[in-house]
Design a protein around this motif. Sequence first.
Motif, PDB file in Angstrom:
ATOM      1  N   ARG B  88      60.381  20.267  51.065  1.00  0.00           N
ATOM      2  CA  ARG B  88      59.812  20.662  52.355  1.00  0.00           C
ATOM      3  C   ARG B  88      59.200  19.467  53.079  1.00  0.00           C
ATOM      4  N   LEU B  89      58.484  18.664  52.332  1.00  0.00           N
ATOM      5  CA  LEU B  89      57.783  17.547  52.962  1.00  0.00           C
ATOM      6  C   LEU B  89      58.749  16.546  53.586  1.00  0.00           C
ATOM      7  N   VAL B  90      59.842  16.258  52.876  1.00  0.00           N
ATOM      8  CA  VAL B  90      60.741  15.222  53.373  1.00  0.00           C
ATOM      9  C   VAL B  90      61.291  15.596  54.751  1.00  0.00           C
ATOM     10  N   GLU B  91      61.535  16.884  54.955  1.00  0.00           N
ATOM     11  CA  GLU B  91      62.019  17.329  56.261  1.00  0.00           C
ATOM     12  C   GLU B  91      60.934  17.158  57.334  1.00  0.00           C
ATOM     13  N   GLN B  92      59.690  17.438  56.977  1.00  0.00           N
ATOM     14  CA  GLN B  92      58.604  17.258  57.941  1.00  0.00           C
ATOM     15  C   GLN B  92      58.386  15.778  58.257  1.00  0.00           C
ATOM     16  N   PHE B 122      54.852   9.099  48.265  1.00  0.00           N
ATOM     17  CA  PHE B 122      53.824  10.133  48.254  1.00  0.00           C
ATOM     18  C   PHE B 122      53.758  10.781  46.873  1.00  0.00           C
ATOM     19  N   ALA B 123      54.928  11.137  46.345  1.00  0.00           N
ATOM     20  CA  ALA B 123      54.972  11.763  45.012  1.00  0.00           C
ATOM     21  C   ALA B 123      54.375  10.827  43.971  1.00  0.00           C
ATOM     22  N   THR B 160      35.060  20.667  49.295  1.00  0.00           N
ATOM     23  CA  THR B 160      36.177  20.384  48.390  1.00  0.00           C
ATOM     24  C   THR B 160      37.506  20.481  49.118  1.00  0.00           C
ATOM     25  N   ILE B 161      37.635  21.544  49.906  1.00  0.00           N
ATOM     26  CA  ILE B 161      38.891  21.757  50.632  1.00  0.00           C
ATOM     27  C   ILE B 161      39.082  20.645  51.669  1.00  0.00           C
ATOM     28  N   ALA B 162      38.006  20.308  52.367  1.00  0.00           N
ATOM     29  CA  ALA B 162      38.114  19.280  53.406  1.00  0.00           C
ATOM     30  C   ALA B 162      38.537  17.939  52.802  1.00  0.00           C
ATOM     31  N   ILE B 163      37.962  17.595  51.652  1.00  0.00           N
ATOM     32  CA  ILE B 163      38.305  16.314  51.031  1.00  0.00           C
ATOM     33  C   ILE B 163      39.737  16.336  50.506  1.00  0.00           C
ATOM     34  N   LEU B 164      40.147  17.472  49.939  1.00  0.00           N
ATOM     35  CA  LEU B 164      41.540  17.606  49.491  1.00  0.00           C
ATOM     36  C   LEU B 164      42.500  17.368  50.659  1.00  0.00           C
ATOM     37  N   TYR B 165      42.261  18.042  51.769  1.00  0.00           N
ATOM     38  CA  TYR B 165      43.127  17.833  52.934  1.00  0.00           C
ATOM     39  C   TYR B 165      43.057  16.374  53.397  1.00  0.00           C
ATOM     40  N   HIS B 166      41.843  15.818  53.409  1.00  0.00           N
ATOM     41  CA  HIS B 166      41.749  14.438  53.874  1.00  0.00           C
ATOM     42  C   HIS B 166      42.521  13.483  52.970  1.00  0.00           C
ATOM     43  N   ARG B 167      42.384  13.641  51.669  1.00  0.00           N
ATOM     44  CA  ARG B 167      43.044  12.665  50.785  1.00  0.00           C
ATOM     45  C   ARG B 167      44.567  12.742  50.935  1.00  0.00           C
ATOM     46  N   LEU B 168      45.081  13.957  51.123  1.00  0.00           N
ATOM     47  CA  LEU B 168      46.526  14.072  51.353  1.00  0.00           C
ATOM     48  C   LEU B 168      46.899  13.493  52.719  1.00  0.00           C
ATOM     49  N   ALA B 169      46.088  13.800  53.721  1.00  0.00           N
ATOM     50  CA  ALA B 169      46.379  13.303  55.073  1.00  0.00           C
ATOM     51  C   ALA B 169      46.308  11.772  55.100  1.00  0.00           C
ATOM     52  N   HIS B 170      45.297  11.232  54.432  1.00  0.00           N
ATOM     53  CA  HIS B 170      45.139   9.774  54.424  1.00  0.00           C
ATOM     54  C   HIS B 170      46.333   9.105  53.742  1.00  0.00           C
ATOM     55  N   CYS B 171      46.817   9.717  52.700  1.00  0.00           N
ATOM     56  CA  CYS B 171      47.986   9.177  52.000  1.00  0.00           C
ATOM     57  C   CYS B 171      49.191   9.146  52.944  1.00  0.00           C
ATOM     58  N   LEU B 172      49.401  10.228  53.682  1.00  0.00           N
ATOM     59  CA  LEU B 172      50.510  10.267  54.639  1.00  0.00           C
ATOM     60  C   LEU B 172      50.302   9.243  55.747  1.00  0.00           C
ATOM     61  N   HIS B 173      49.075   9.082  56.184  1.00  0.00           N
ATOM     62  CA  HIS B 173      48.782   8.093  57.207  1.00  0.00           C
ATOM     63  C   HIS B 173      49.129   6.686  56.721  1.00  0.00           C
ATOM     64  N   ARG B 174      48.673   6.386  55.510  1.00  0.00           N
ATOM     65  CA  ARG B 174      48.911   5.076  54.918  1.00  0.00           C
ATOM     66  C   ARG B 174      50.406   4.797  54.751  1.00  0.00           C
TER      67      ARG B 174
END
Lengths: 305, 305, 305, 305, 305, 305
Positions: B88-92, B122-123, B160-174
């Motif tokens: 799913r992610l690769v398509e996005q 990412f993986a 906890t939820i906010a940090i989880l989303y941030h860490r994933l978002a930051h990884c995608l940003h990077r």
Amino acid sequence: MNSDFPPSSGSVQWHLGPIIDALRTSRESTHNIRHQGRVRELPSRDVLTQVVNGVSAALFPTHYGRPDLNDESIDYFVGDTLNVTLDRLVEQVRRALRFSPQLEEDDEALLANRARAITHEFAASLPALRALLVSDVQAALAGDPAASSVAEIMLCYPGTIAILYHRLAHCLHRLGVPFLARLVADIGHSLTGIDIHPAATIGGSFFIDHGTGVVIGETAILGERVRLYQAVTLGAKRFPVDANGALVKGAPRHPIVEDDVVIYAGATILGRITVGAGSTIGGNVWLTQSVPPGSNVSQAQSRNT
Amino acid sequence: MNSDFPPSSGSVQWHLGPIIDALRTSRESTHNIRHQGRVRELPSRDVLTQVVNGVSAALFPTHYGRPDLNDESIDYFVGDTLNVTLDRLVEQVRRALRFSPQLEEDDEALLANRARAITHEFAASLPALRALLVSDVQAALAGDPAASSVAEIMLCYPGTIAILYHRLAHCLHRLGVPFLARLVADIGHSLTGIDIHPAATIGGSFFIDHGTGVVIGETAILGERVRLYQAVTLGAKRFPVDANGALVKGAPRHPIVEDDVVIYAGATILGRITVGAGSTIGGNVWLTQSVPPGSNVSQAQSRNT
Amino acid sequence: MNSDFPPSSGSVQWHLGPIIDALRTSRESTHNIRHQGRVRELPSRDVLTQVVNGVSAALFPTHYGRPDLNDESIDYFVGDTLNVTLDRLVEQVRRALRFSPQLEEDDEALLANRARAITHEFAASLPALRALLVSDVQAALAGDPAASSVAEIMLCYPGTIAILYHRLAHCLHRLGVPFLARLVADIGHSLTGIDIHPAATIGGSFFIDHGTGVVIGETAILGERVRLYQAVTLGAKRFPVDANGALVKGAPRHPIVEDDVVIYAGATILGRITVGAGSTIGGNVWLTQSVPPGSNVSQAQSRNT
Amino acid sequence: MNSDFPPSSGSVQWHLGPIIDALRTSRESTHNIRHQGRVRELPSRDVLTQVVNGVSAALFPTHYGRPDLNDESIDYFVGDTLNVTLDRLVEQVRRALRFSPQLEEDDEALLANRARAITHEFAASLPALRALLVSDVQAALAGDPAASSVAEIMLCYPGTIAILYHRLAHCLHRLGVPFLARLVADIGHSLTGIDIHPAATIGGSFFIDHGTGVVIGETAILGERVRLYQAVTLGAKRFPVDANGALVKGAPRHPIVEDDVVIYAGATILGRITVGAGSTIGGNVWLTQSVPPGSNVSQAQSRNT
Amino acid sequence: MNSDFPPSSGSVQWHLGPIIDALRTSRESTHNIRHQGRVRELPSRDVLTQVVNGVSAALFPTHYGRPDLNDESIDYFVGDTLNVTLDRLVEQVRRALRFSPQLEEDDEALLANRARAITHEFAASLPALRALLVSDVQAALAGDPAASSVAEIMLCYPGTIAILYHRLAHCLHRLGVPFLARLVADIGHSLTGIDIHPAATIGGSFFIDHGTGVVIGETAILGERVRLYQAVTLGAKRFPVDANGALVKGAPRHPIVEDDVVIYAGATILGRITVGAGSTIGGNVWLTQSVPPGSNVSQAQSRNT
Amino acid sequence: MNSDFPPSSGSVQWHLGPIIDALRTSRESTHNIRHQGRVRELPSRDVLTQVVNGVSAALFPTHYGRPDLNDESIDYFVGDTLNVTLDRLVEQVRRALRFSPQLEEDDEALLANRARAITHEFAASLPALRALLVSDVQAALAGDPAASSVAEIMLCYPGTIAILYHRLAHCLHRLGVPFLARLVADIGHSLTGIDIHPAATIGGSFFIDHGTGVVIGETAILGERVRLYQAVTLGAKRFPVDANGALVKGAPRHPIVEDDVVIYAGATILGRITVGAGSTIGGNVWLTQSVPPGSNVSQAQSRNT
């Protein structure tokens, strides 16, 4: 295994009889939504959410509608989406009108006619509404150094969503269905943390950044190109009370913010005062008196102990 | 019954022709997401939510995955969940890359290769990401006297939820998909009222308590073991403007918060200043200048009238 | 077309083996929810949401239940809804009790009995709970000049929803399932931006207006007829630490707010202090010391530069 | 409670390792849908069901589409429904073409062009297809004494549904996607118990009453105004075998039924024979030789013992 | 509008009291599924459908599982799917065992152990079951001149689905859960119109073409490479009755069909007779006596009147 | 990559204009469900399925309702389920009545009153209907040597489902909504392959075994304790034609089957004949003349060639 073994939880007898009786007694004694002997069906939050999604999709088919629309298919999509959405809306308007104090609500035919007329007007105002929303998106693109595309602003900015909900809610409010307007506004509030009363009047090119905790009161008036940050309050200082000590509803009690004003995070502006055109209100400022155009208001520094 | 009886509301004719025409005109004149003659499909908020849920389930199968997993079944679950999620992610990612200014986006093969490479990276970063998140949960357990178990922190703390989303978002940003990162961040914001720009750099053992109204800006840098309370802003003081008066995007303009800093509720820290290691910033403090390590900043009391 | 043509993205091989191994290692080294060799199934956020919806529908069938109920059908609806809801709740209580430190959790029969007893008590307290909630709705109607009907307050006010979640959460907390209480409270927080710890004690006729950013701490005690606005914090000033420097959990550390107090937007009240009956605390006030009954606390004005 | 107490069933370890190995071995040794090193994605039964529903709704919007359409809204609905449906269909056609032996399937661009061309032709044949289906409905109304309205025939007759599926399947078959045609036919079979091979050629004004157990073979040819009852078989008598004993595929082996023939329940007609125009074939008749026009075939009576 | 105007239909009072009483009386007087004072939870048709889908997906991941699996991801998928499916199945087995006359069903621990053991055996037989199903698919490919690929046979042939359901049902029957087996068989029957009793014994390479109306009885035994067409009955001629006139359950009363027999459409074969190896039974034949190997049975022609 | 690269299929322009025009022309020329200028909303197959499920659950809460009901909770469930179901049914009845030729359908108030009266009568007949269905289940238990429990008969026998649908459909037919009855019957037919016209009159203790292909015609009359096997037809021999050659609708033309008759698989009984009480009709028998009570009819044997 002995007889103490617990049966599966599902077969518990909850002895609800007295509880149900007590709840019925409570219902009957405290409040009652029957009106002239009839239950009035309430507007549905879920259906209104579908209505807002439908209108959004019709206004911005590529961003909020369906992927892969093209020049040929887009008008069929817009037309069909509007038909479905207006059919849903008219029923919600009808329900909301029943709560309107001015209406003899048991005149079903009159009610249905009013609902249709209002929904027609709502539909007719959509092109103008779209123009306003486009100005808001452009303001966001111009105003946020972190924004990189229109798509990002439309998909990732809570301010965009809050303004979209507000402009639809305000339209419904103006057309005479304040209850519905309030419900649309609350859905937007729940999604974004931005609380704008549907009666508030807001000019074009409006931008809210971050936005959580913003509150804009019922009688606030905002000019063109206003920019707000998170946790800004445009509130009432006190509530007028009548001779009996009861609250006077609807009196002007929130600020007027003129064109081109910027209000930074956490500023609190209270009462029917005027923030003059082009002013800048600093973060965390507490303001309860009018300021002339071009003012620059800021708060004192904290001290390092 | 006379002929005025209203037909069922569904059969109303809404006379949409002119409205649809006006909307088309508005679309064509104002903004246009076609690029080189082609519509670019937008990333999907719903699919990204599934992606975050899938990654969360793979990282913490017992808390965010499926009940009743055991030592034997857990790796099948993790493997299958990751496969579905990465597909799913690769398509996005592919869709988001189309909005990247650096790419010749009509080179579909190049785009697909980039999307795959990014998703692979990412993986590969998931184990390190999990370690960071574990450090955050431990920080919450240590930092909140009301917390009683890891399970409570993982299920009941918006931080906890906010940090989880941030860490994933930051990884995608990077990894070079800022648009996707922004969308993930905004979903997290909507769920928690905590607004962290995906570009912000945040060290391990990070804890946000309550959290509603927290804003962390694009160029903020936070060290290890930072603790924040609700409504803290780490924002920009002013926006750099270029010679033409246009906003300069991406310039460092948010605070640097060093290790072991605690910032209490409602504090506002603005500009590219540094809060020295081990400092404590009191509630509602307004801070626009750097403070040395070990500082203790608080605001003046209100007066009782 | 040459052989470089990208296969459809779905067929990508993600080489997950080492990632899955690393995640397993991370899981095993860091935290482990097995207890005495057994995984403890976690309460489900989704099911708890259904439970709250079910209880709401049973308490206020016309507003939160099903349209078109009438005097005959309403009790069947209430009875059936309660049966379904309590069957769901008892299973969640059983799961939550497993995390209770006081219980020998492998005694399944004891656990099931406790869960049933607690759920019975919860059911028995519903009529009293309804009376409290009715007092809250009446307070909103009296306290907000913008409110025009009970229906509007029940459907459109985030404060109403937040108080509903809190009263249910508090009841579960009092009955000995703090984990479940916390989860219910967090769902309410996510929906409304209002964060009330389930252990907080709050009297009748409570009203929160706008509400985003309100935080009420674990040991706070609020009297009758308290009114709060958005972004009010009733928090802890500091956390008591024991001889080893560890946080002392559960110690009284949040304010006592007596009857008939009004606290305006953004006020921050910290520590185990008392706000005397009938006091008014102004917007943005920062208060860390007790004030006597009838006090009127406000903050200094910002200056216009 | 002793240690024999069963853990909750969910935590059973199923020892799947050897089973998964054995299944892999079985997969690898027996059949393999990879073609030239690539998995070919299969058409989706669920999506095809949506396609048939979409086409039905576009052809007969009032009966199979959405209630409350009116003269203004109906064309938007038809247009939007067709766009969505054709977008779905073209992807299914593309997948099915990969299984076509005549195509060099790794030429993705060619495949996509073919899929689009076929879907275009399918769309273009819809008006003619609708005319055929209208003739079928009229035939049902004329032919069944129990039928009372067109609406009843369109909603309550399995024969109507079976013929609708067949006419769509036959169109796909004729356009060169036999696999897709077969799948559509099988969905119709599953819904109605009527099994019509998509290659069968069937004239207008066709009516099947009751229908369960009807079988119409691949090379059958039916004229205009044919009427069938339940359990009629138009089958093959024997299968031609080539020199090696292998079945010869596609050879004409099913009956030709001329115009205005009626075949009553349970009749079995086998082989490439001709049933002459205007004939009546009685219930349970077993027929393997041609009969001239105007024939009246019936079977012997049973005896009463 | 006069007072006769109908209120909205939803508010009708149905006066259900006496009806509910009468239904309760009827329930209590006629049949009662409580056993030794306890309601026995019934197996769930929906969950069993999920179980069959899960097993099918694990056996044939490419055809019945998820698109885009590859060599790396497929075993994770199979493992995870089996875990979920067996967890579901073991609960259904436990429920079904409660209806087993041989079990002391209030021994919950014993029941749970039996359910786990049976589910383990079921899992262990999956590879052999897959081999059988592969032989069936090959038989279809060989036996039907209209079939063009394995994919077509697996997706478009009701016979394939019927045999899949039968082989799973038969396995459950053999393992001692006949009630569950019967339910699986009935789901298959509803999907295909093919009715095979789960106790029937059927050899490999079995093929049913078209299939609607096929009935295979409880004690039927079919050899290898049997081929059936639609509406074939392998039934009982009469039911053995005991001394009291009650039906004797389970006695052999259906045909034995030896290897390599072909039975054409509509043939009815009744009683515990043997159809010798290699025989061909013609369409519509009525057979109640054994025939030797190599027989060729056909019925008389109808006459043309 | 050259310019021939196919764009994603979704952006195909289908050139629908002429197709939509042709479909509109076809709609307008061929059939028109507007009646006196108004579209009549059709009954909904999906809602009727919910109605049948609701009624089934109310009649047999343990088998078709919700697991874990107990003596206390069951009546709340039955009451609430009936209220929801009757509210749904009354709207469907109202829609169906609009298609009734006897009604002046634009009298909305009359229509609504009729719909309510019919639905009331339907509700009142449920206890008697339940008694009939219980007799049917008992007949199945007595009549099938393979049946082992009431639960098996209620969950796994298509005959049970077919009779349930028929008894509900027949009730609706008797109460004057034949269109709705027909729709319910067709849903049952689709689920089971058993086709019973809702007007057929069928006594208690009715049992159909296997059932696929059974057809029972509009004017058939069956006595008590009749037993049928699969593929039995109780049909019309010929259709009466009036002076103009048009079919005469509703005339008695199907068999009368007296008490205690057994009809084996595949028997075809045609015309308004009488099968005397206690008769047995053998498999595949073709019968078009009355037989006296106690008859035993069988067909000739096939020959072995």
